[in-house]
Design a protein around this motif. Structure first.
Motif, short mmCIF file in Angstrom:
data_model
loop_
_atom_site.label_atom_id
_atom_site.label_comp_id
_atom_site.label_asym_id
_atom_site.label_seq_id
_atom_site.Cartn_x
_atom_site.Cartn_y
_atom_site.Cartn_z
N CYS A 1 -24.39 30.44 93.22
CA CYS A 1 -24.70 29.50 94.40
C CYS A 1 -26.15 29.51 94.82
O CYS A 1 -26.66 28.54 95.12
CB CYS A 1 -24.01 30.12 95.66
N PHE B 1 -29.80 26.57 95.23
CA PHE B 1 -30.47 26.20 96.32
C PHE B 1 -32.14 26.46 96.01
O PHE B 1 -32.67 27.30 96.35
CB PHE B 1 -30.08 27.07 97.59
N LEU C 1 -21.05 33.32 103.28
CA LEU C 1 -19.71 32.50 102.85
C LEU C 1 -20.08 31.81 101.58
O LEU C 1 -21.11 30.81 101.65
CB LEU C 1 -19.61 31.61 103.91
N PHE C 2 -19.54 32.21 100.32
CA PHE C 2 -19.84 31.57 99.03
C PHE C 2 -18.40 31.41 98.50
O PHE C 2 -17.46 32.40 98.38
CB PHE C 2 -20.72 32.36 98.33
N TRP D 1 -14.08 26.17 92.66
CA TRP D 1 -12.86 26.22 93.63
C TRP D 1 -13.24 25.60 94.82
O TRP D 1 -12.49 25.90 95.75
CB TRP D 1 -12.62 27.73 93.55
N GLY E 1 -9.96 24.54 100.02
CA GLY E 1 -9.57 25.08 101.39
C GLY E 1 -9.76 26.49 101.06
O GLY E 1 -9.72 27.13 102.15
N ARG F 1 -12.40 27.19 104.38
CA ARG F 1 -11.59 27.22 105.54
C ARG F 1 -10.79 28.24 105.66
O ARG F 1 -10.75 29.03 106.69
CB ARG F 1 -10.79 25.79 105.69
N VAL G 1 -27.00 27.74 109.15
CA VAL G 1 -26.84 26.89 107.80
C VAL G 1 -28.07 26.25 107.54
O VAL G 1 -29.07 25.90 108.39
CB VAL G 1 -25.80 25.96 107.77
N ASN H 1 -28.84 22.40 103.11
CA ASN H 1 -27.67 22.41 102.73
C ASN H 1 -26.78 21.44 103.12
O ASN H 1 -25.91 21.87 103.89
CB ASN H 1 -27.01 23.81 102.89
N ALA I 1 -19.18 20.31 105.23
CA ALA I 1 -18.01 21.12 105.42
C ALA I 1 -17.69 21.69 106.93
O ALA I 1 -16.50 21.48 107.39
CB ALA I 1 -18.04 22.12 104.25
N MET J 1 -14.78 20.84 109.47
CA MET J 1 -14.07 21.80 110.28
C MET J 1 -14.31 21.97 111.80
O MET J 1 -13.69 22.83 112.19
CB MET J 1 -14.34 23.18 109.52
C1 LIG Z 1 -19.46 25.34 102.11
C2 LIG Z 1 -18.49 26.04 101.33
C3 LIG Z 1 -18.36 27.47 101.54
C4 LIG Z 1 -17.10 25.32 101.64
O1 LIG Z 1 -16.20 25.74 100.77
P1 LIG Z 1 -14.89 25.09 100.34
O2 LIG Z 1 -13.90 26.25 99.86
O3 LIG Z 1 -15.19 23.85 99.32
O4 LIG Z 1 -14.46 24.33 101.70
P2 LIG Z 1 -12.98 23.81 102.06
O5 LIG Z 1 -12.38 23.41 100.93
O6 LIG Z 1 -12.25 24.78 102.59
O7 LIG Z 1 -13.31 22.66 102.92
C5 LIG Z 1 -13.24 22.39 104.34
C6 LIG Z 1 -13.45 21.13 104.85
O8 LIG Z 1 -14.79 20.71 104.64
C7 LIG Z 1 -14.96 19.75 103.85
N1 LIG Z 1 -15.84 19.77 102.92
C8 LIG Z 1 -16.29 20.81 102.23
N2 LIG Z 1 -17.39 20.72 101.34
C9 LIG Z 1 -17.68 19.51 101.54
C10 LIG Z 1 -18.70 18.47 101.20
N3 LIG Z 1 -19.60 18.92 100.19
N4 LIG Z 1 -18.97 17.25 101.68
C11 LIG Z 1 -17.96 16.83 102.67
N5 LIG Z 1 -16.97 17.71 103.01
C12 LIG Z 1 -16.92 18.89 102.51
C13 LIG Z 1 -13.26 19.45 102.97
O9 LIG Z 1 -12.72 18.19 102.66
C14 LIG Z 1 -12.64 20.20 104.12
O10 LIG Z 1 -12.27 19.25 105.28
P3 LIG Z 1 -10.76 18.81 105.72
O11 LIG Z 1 -10.03 20.06 105.76
O12 LIG Z 1 -11.10 17.67 106.87
O13 LIG Z 1 -10.17 17.99 104.30
C15 LIG Z 1 -18.86 25.98 99.79
O14 LIG Z 1 -18.98 24.36 99.52
C16 LIG Z 1 -19.95 26.93 99.09
O15 LIG Z 1 -19.72 27.83 98.89
N6 LIG Z 1 -21.15 26.16 99.05
C17 LIG Z 1 -22.17 26.90 98.51
C18 LIG Z 1 -22.62 28.17 99.24
C19 LIG Z 1 -22.76 27.73 100.71
O16 LIG Z 1 -23.52 26.75 101.00
N7 LIG Z 1 -22.33 28.47 101.57
C20 LIG Z 1 -22.71 28.42 103.12
C21 LIG Z 1 -23.88 29.08 103.54
S1 LIG Z 1 -24.11 28.66 105.34
#
Ligand SMILES: CC(C)(COP(=O)(O)OP(=O)(O)OC[C@H]1O[C@@H](n2cnc3c(N)ncnc32)[C@H](O)[C@@H]1OP(=O)(O)O)[C@@H](O)C(=O)NCCC(=O)NCCS
Length: 148
Positions: A29, A33, A81-82, A87, A91, A94, A112, A116, A122, A126
Motif C-alpha cells: 500500500c 503512495f 487501515l490497509f 480485495w 466491504g 467498512r 488521511v 489519498n 471511501a 461511509m
Molecule cells: C481506503 C481503503 C481502506 C478502503 O477499503 P475497502 O475495503 O476498499 O472499502 P470498502 O469496500 O469497505 O468500501 C466502503 C465504501 O467506500 C466506497 N469506496 C471504497 N473505495 C473507494 C474509492 N477508491 N472510490 C470511491 N468509493 C470508494 C465503497 O464503494 C463503499 O461504499 P458503499 O458501501 O456506499 O458502496 C482501501 O482502499 C485501502 O486499503 N487503501 C490503501 C491504503 C489506505 O489508503 N488506507 C487508508 C489510510 S487513512
C-alpha cells in the motif's frame, strides 16, 4: 467476531502469526503512495501499534489475511487501515471499521493524507466527516475525519 455472509471473509483479532502478512499489505500500500517516500520509515510506528494497540485482521479462507486495522481503544483513533489491493471495494474496510467502532464504543477518528483520493472517497461514502483541516490542502497535509 464478524463474518461477511456473501464474500466469505471474516474479521478477528490479530495474532503474532499475522505479522508478516500485515507487513506485506502495508508495504504494498505504501509503495503506491509516492508522496510518502520510503515505506520502511513507517515500520517503527506500525510495530509499536502491533505491540500496543488493538489490531483486527480480515481473513479470507484461501487468500489468508486481506486487510488489517490498528486502533487506540482509549481514544478511538485508527492508526492504520490497509486492505490488499485485490480485495478492495468488497466491504473489507467498512467491516474492519464497523468492528473497531463497536469494540471502542465510540466514534472513531483518523487522519488521511490529502493526496489519498481513493481513501478519502471511501470515507466519504461511509459517512465520515471532516473535523479539522488546513485549507488550501497542500501535498503532505492530512485531514482529520470522524466516523458517523
Ligand atoms: C481506503 C481503503 C481502506 C478502503 O477499503 P475497502 O475495503 O476498499 O472499502 P470498502 O469496500 O469497505 O468500501 C466502503 C465504501 O467506500 C466506497 N469506496 C471504497 N473505495 C473507494 C474509492 N477508491 N472510490 C470511491 N468509493 C470508494 C465503497 O464503494 C463503499 O461504499 P458503499 O458501501 O456506499 O458502496 C482501501 O482502499 C485501502 O486499503 N487503501 C490503501 C491504503 C489506505 O489508503 N488506507 C487508508 C489510510 S487513512
Amino acid at each position: 467476531m464478524y463474518t461477511h455472509a456473501g464474500a466469505g471473509w471474516s474479521i478477528r483479532a490479530f495474532t503474532r502469526n499475522d505479522r508478516i502478512a500485515c507487513l506485506r499489505i502495508f508495504r504494498d500500500c505504501l509503495r503506491a503512495f509516492p508522496w510518502r517516500g520510503d515505506w520502511q520509515g513507517y515500520l517503527p510506528v506500525l510495530q509499536n501499534a502491533f505491540a500496543n494497540a488493538r489490531v483486527l485482521v480480515a481473513e479470507e479462507p484461501s487468500a489468508g489475511v486481506i486487510g488489517f486495522l490498528t486502533l487506540n481503544m482509549t481514544t478511538g483513533y485508527v492508526d492504520h487501515l490497509f486492505v490488499h489491493a485485490d480485495w478492495r471495494l468488497c466491504g473489507v474496510g467498512r467491516g474492519l471499521l464497523d468492528v473497531a467502532q463497536s469494540e471502542a464504543g465510540k466514534s472513531l477518528t483518523l487522519d488521511v493524507d490529502a493526496q489519498n483520493i481513493g481513501a478519502r472517497k471511501a470515507y466519504e461514502h461511509m459517512g465520515w466527516q471532516v473535523v479539522a483541516d488546513a485549507r488550501p490542502l497542500r501535498p503532505g497535509q492530512q485531514v482529520r475525519l470522524i466516523s458517523p
